[in-house]
Design a protein around this motif. Structure first.
Motif, PDB file in Angstrom:
ATOM      1  N   GLN A 166      74.075 -67.040   6.530  1.00  0.00           N
ATOM      2  CA  GLN A 166      75.276 -67.885   6.405  1.00  0.00           C
ATOM      3  C   GLN A 166      74.891 -69.490   5.913  1.00  0.00           C
ATOM      4  OE1 GLN A 166      77.286 -67.772  10.046  1.00  0.00           O
ATOM      5  NE2 GLN A 166      79.176 -68.743   9.477  1.00  0.00           N
ATOM      6  N   LEU A 167      73.883 -69.601   6.271  1.00  0.00           N
ATOM      7  CA  LEU A 167      73.555 -71.174   5.750  1.00  0.00           C
ATOM      8  C   LEU A 167      73.611 -71.311   4.277  1.00  0.00           C
ATOM      9  CD1 LEU A 167      70.924 -72.508   8.155  1.00  0.00           C
ATOM     10  CD2 LEU A 167      72.917 -73.640   8.176  1.00  0.00           C
ATOM     11  N   VAL A 168      72.549 -70.347   3.749  1.00  0.00           N
ATOM     12  CA  VAL A 168      72.291 -70.106   2.101  1.00  0.00           C
ATOM     13  C   VAL A 168      73.523 -70.220   1.503  1.00  0.00           C
ATOM     14  CG1 VAL A 168      72.008 -68.254   0.342  1.00  0.00           C
ATOM     15  CG2 VAL A 168      70.241 -69.029   2.666  1.00  0.00           C
ATOM     16  N   LEU A 169      74.239 -68.827   2.062  1.00  0.00           N
ATOM     17  CA  LEU A 169      76.180 -69.359   1.370  1.00  0.00           C
ATOM     18  C   LEU A 169      76.997 -70.195   1.507  1.00  0.00           C
ATOM     19  CD1 LEU A 169      76.734 -65.454   2.714  1.00  0.00           C
ATOM     20  CD2 LEU A 169      75.319 -66.150   0.565  1.00  0.00           C
ATOM     21  N   ASP A 170      76.818 -71.097   2.617  1.00  0.00           N
ATOM     22  CA  ASP A 170      78.262 -71.972   2.721  1.00  0.00           C
ATOM     23  C   ASP A 170      77.025 -73.643   3.069  1.00  0.00           C
ATOM     24  OD1 ASP A 170      79.110 -70.298   3.156  1.00  0.00           O
ATOM     25  OD2 ASP A 170      78.995 -69.847   5.074  1.00  0.00           O
ATOM     26  N   ASP A 171      75.852 -73.989   2.956  1.00  0.00           N
ATOM     27  CA  ASP A 171      75.406 -75.562   2.475  1.00  0.00           C
ATOM     28  C   ASP A 171      74.594 -75.665   1.657  1.00  0.00           C
ATOM     29  OD1 ASP A 171      73.998 -77.271   3.649  1.00  0.00           O
ATOM     30  OD2 ASP A 171      72.923 -76.704   5.532  1.00  0.00           O
ATOM     31  N   PRO A 172      75.107 -76.349   0.999  1.00  0.00           N
ATOM     32  CA  PRO A 172      74.692 -76.181  -0.276  1.00  0.00           C
ATOM     33  C   PRO A 172      73.259 -77.168  -0.533  1.00  0.00           C
ATOM     34  CG  PRO A 172      77.117 -77.890   0.100  1.00  0.00           C
ATOM     35  CD  PRO A 172      76.125 -77.241   1.084  1.00  0.00           C
ATOM     36  N   ALA A 173      72.817 -77.739   1.011  1.00  0.00           N
ATOM     37  CA  ALA A 173      71.404 -78.212   1.125  1.00  0.00           C
ATOM     38  C   ALA A 173      70.320 -77.822   1.613  1.00  0.00           C
ATOM     39  CB  ALA A 173      71.445 -80.177   2.288  1.00  0.00           C
ATOM     40  N   VAL A 174      70.823 -76.026   1.861  1.00  0.00           N
ATOM     41  CA  VAL A 174      69.831 -75.491   1.837  1.00  0.00           C
ATOM     42  C   VAL A 174      69.316 -75.504   0.892  1.00  0.00           C
ATOM     43  CG1 VAL A 174      69.074 -73.217   2.637  1.00  0.00           C
ATOM     44  CG2 VAL A 174      70.850 -74.783   3.574  1.00  0.00           C
ATOM     45  N   ASP A 175      67.570 -75.087   1.182  1.00  0.00           N
ATOM     46  CA  ASP A 175      66.465 -74.702   0.324  1.00  0.00           C
ATOM     47  C   ASP A 175      66.217 -73.458  -0.218  1.00  0.00           C
ATOM     48  OD1 ASP A 175      64.698 -74.595  -1.829  1.00  0.00           O
ATOM     49  OD2 ASP A 175      63.137 -75.305  -0.767  1.00  0.00           O
ATOM     50  N   VAL A 176      67.309 -72.714  -0.636  1.00  0.00           N
ATOM     51  CA  VAL A 176      67.383 -71.003  -1.064  1.00  0.00           C
ATOM     52  C   VAL A 176      66.007 -70.261  -1.885  1.00  0.00           C
ATOM     53  CG1 VAL A 176      68.521 -69.451  -2.131  1.00  0.00           C
ATOM     54  CG2 VAL A 176      69.986 -71.255  -1.432  1.00  0.00           C
ATOM     55  N   THR A 177      65.489 -70.826  -2.263  1.00  0.00           N
ATOM     56  CA  THR A 177      64.469 -70.332  -2.988  1.00  0.00           C
ATOM     57  C   THR A 177      63.087 -70.853  -2.230  1.00  0.00           C
ATOM     58  OG1 THR A 177      64.444 -71.608  -5.421  1.00  0.00           O
ATOM     59  CG2 THR A 177      61.980 -70.835  -4.911  1.00  0.00           C
ATOM     60  N   GLY A 178      62.972 -71.590  -0.858  1.00  0.00           N
ATOM     61  CA  GLY A 178      62.803 -72.167  -0.048  1.00  0.00           C
ATOM     62  C   GLY A 178      61.989 -70.927   0.828  1.00  0.00           C
ATOM     63  N   ALA A 179      64.243 -70.593   1.436  1.00  0.00           N
ATOM     64  CA  ALA A 179      63.894 -70.033   2.144  1.00  0.00           C
ATOM     65  C   ALA A 179      63.500 -68.303   1.621  1.00  0.00           C
ATOM     66  CB  ALA A 179      65.333 -69.897   2.661  1.00  0.00           C
ATOM     67  N   LEU A 180      63.411 -67.591   1.331  1.00  0.00           N
ATOM     68  CA  LEU A 180      63.295 -66.795   0.265  1.00  0.00           C
ATOM     69  C   LEU A 180      61.551 -66.782   0.081  1.00  0.00           C
ATOM     70  CD1 LEU A 180      65.387 -66.153  -2.906  1.00  0.00           C
ATOM     71  CD2 LEU A 180      65.750 -64.768  -0.423  1.00  0.00           C
ATOM     72  N   ARG A 181      61.035 -67.851  -0.404  1.00  0.00           N
ATOM     73  CA  ARG A 181      59.478 -67.518  -0.208  1.00  0.00           C
ATOM     74  C   ARG A 181      58.818 -67.293   1.258  1.00  0.00           C
ATOM     75  NH1 ARG A 181      57.398 -68.985  -5.154  1.00  0.00           N
ATOM     76  NH2 ARG A 181      58.494 -70.374  -6.432  1.00  0.00           N
ATOM     77  N   ALA A 182      59.537 -68.431   1.995  1.00  0.00           N
ATOM     78  CA  ALA A 182      59.218 -68.253   3.627  1.00  0.00           C
ATOM     79  C   ALA A 182      59.431 -66.406   3.836  1.00  0.00           C
ATOM     80  CB  ALA A 182      59.955 -68.538   4.292  1.00  0.00           C
ATOM     81  N   GLN A 183      60.574 -66.119   3.605  1.00  0.00           N
ATOM     82  CA  GLN A 183      61.137 -64.572   4.128  1.00  0.00           C
ATOM     83  C   GLN A 183      60.113 -63.554   3.196  1.00  0.00           C
ATOM     84  OE1 GLN A 183      62.747 -63.792   6.167  1.00  0.00           O
ATOM     85  NE2 GLN A 183      62.761 -61.474   5.903  1.00  0.00           N
TER      86      GLN A 183
END
Length: 269
Positions: free
Chosen positions: A74-91
C-alpha cells in the motif's frame, strides 16, 4: 460510492478473482483494509471493479508475488516518498536469507533420509579410519535389514543424521576405552555380580544409550547374548582379550539379576 444499474460496465468480484488468480476472500480483505476498493457498486450492493481498479489489483498481485507485506504494498502504491527500489532490495535480501534457510533444511532432510536408509553416514574409507580395520561396512546394511522397522533404528538414524566424522570418532574412542576397561577388569579377576563388574555393565549401557539409542537392561541382556553368540561380535571383543565376549555377557547378566531381571527370559523391550 455511486450506485449503478445492474448492467453497468464493470467486473464482479468473482470475475476479477478468476482473471487475476486470487481468491474472492482476498479481494474482500483488500477492500476491507483499503488496499483495493472497487469503484462501483450495483443497486443491490454488489461490488464492481473498473479498468482502473483492475490495473491497481494487477500491481498488487505483482508486488505480492515478491513477498512484500500488504501494508508495504500500500505504501509503494500510494506514497510517492517511498523508495520502491530500496523496498524491493530489502525484500530480495529477505528472500535470499529464506532460500539459504530452505537449502539448509533440504540438506538436513537429505541427511535424515540417508540416515534412515543407510544408518551410518560415513564413507567406507572413513569407517575404516574411525572404526578400525576389523569393522565391516556390511554390518550397518545388515542392521538396517534386521531392525529397520523398529523404534530403535529410527532413534539411531536421527542421531546419525547429525553426526559427522569427528562425532563418530568420539563415539569410537569412548567405546575403545570402555573395552580396554573390560579387558583390564577381566585380567584382574573381577567377578560378574561384583560392584566393579556391575559398574562396568552400567557404563556399557550408558555409553550405548548415548551413542545409538536408549538401551534398557533387558535389551542389554539380549545384546550380551549376541556379543557371545555372533561370530563377528565375539571376534571383535576376543581380539581385545580372548574370552572377553563371554565375560561381558556374564557381567551383563549378573547386573540384570541384581535389578530383578532373569537373563534367561529377558526380551527386547
Amino acid at each position: 460510492m455511486p450506485e449503478t444499474p445492474e448492467d453497468a460496465d464493470g467486473l464482479t468480484v468473482g470475475q476479477v478473482a478468476a482473471r487475476l488468480g486470487v481468491t474472492v476472500r482476498a479481494l474482500h480483505h483488500w477492500d476491507e483494509i483499503g488496499l483495493a476498493r472497487p469503484s462501483l457498486r450495483t443497486f443491490a450492493g454488489y461490488r464492481l471493479y473498473t479498468a482502473g481498479d483492475l490495473e491497481r489489483l494487477q500491481r498488487i498481485v505483482v508486488y505480492r508475488e515478491t513477498g512484500l507485506a500488504l501494508d508495504r504494498i500500500q505504501l509503494v502504491l500510494d506514497d510517492p516518498a517511498v523508495d520502491v527500489t530500496g523496498a524491493l532490495r530489502a525484500q530480495r535480501e529477505q528472500v535470499t536469507d529464506r532460500i539459504d534457510r530452505l537449502r539448509q533444511l533440504a540438506e538436513g532432510l537429505d541427511r535424515m533420509i540417508d540416515a534412515h536408509e543407510r544408518g551410518l553416514l560415513l564413507t567406507v574409507e572413513q569407517q575404516a579410519a574411525i572404526l578400525g580395520p576389523r569393522w565391516d561396512p556390511k554390518w550397518t546394511a545388515q542392521a538396517r535389514q534386521d531392525y529397520g522397522d523398529t523404534a530403535q533404528w529410527r532413534q539411531y538414524a536421527e542421531r546419525s543424521a547429525v553426526r559427522g566424522p569427528e562425532e563418530w570418532q568420539a563415539v569410537a574412542d569412548a567405546a575403545t576405552a570402555l573395552e580396554q576397561s573390560f579387558a583390564e577388569a577381566m585380567e584382574a579377576g573381577v567377578e560378574p555380580g561384583s560392584p566393579e563388574a556391575n559398574a562396568l555393565a552400567q557404563r556399557h549401557r550408558e555409553l550405548f544409550s548415548s551413542s545409538y539409542f536408549p538401551l534398557t537392561r533387558q535389551m542389554q541382556v539380549c545384546l550380551g547374548r549376541r556379543f557371545e553368540a555372533d561370530p563377528a561380535f565375539a571376534a571383535h571383543y576376543d581380539a581385545t582379550r580372548p574370552g572377553l565376549a563371554g565375560w561381558l555377557r556374564r557381567i551383563i547378566d549378573a547386573a540384570a539379576r541384581a535389578h530383578g531381571i532373569d537373563p534367561d527370559t529377558a526380551t527386547w523391550q
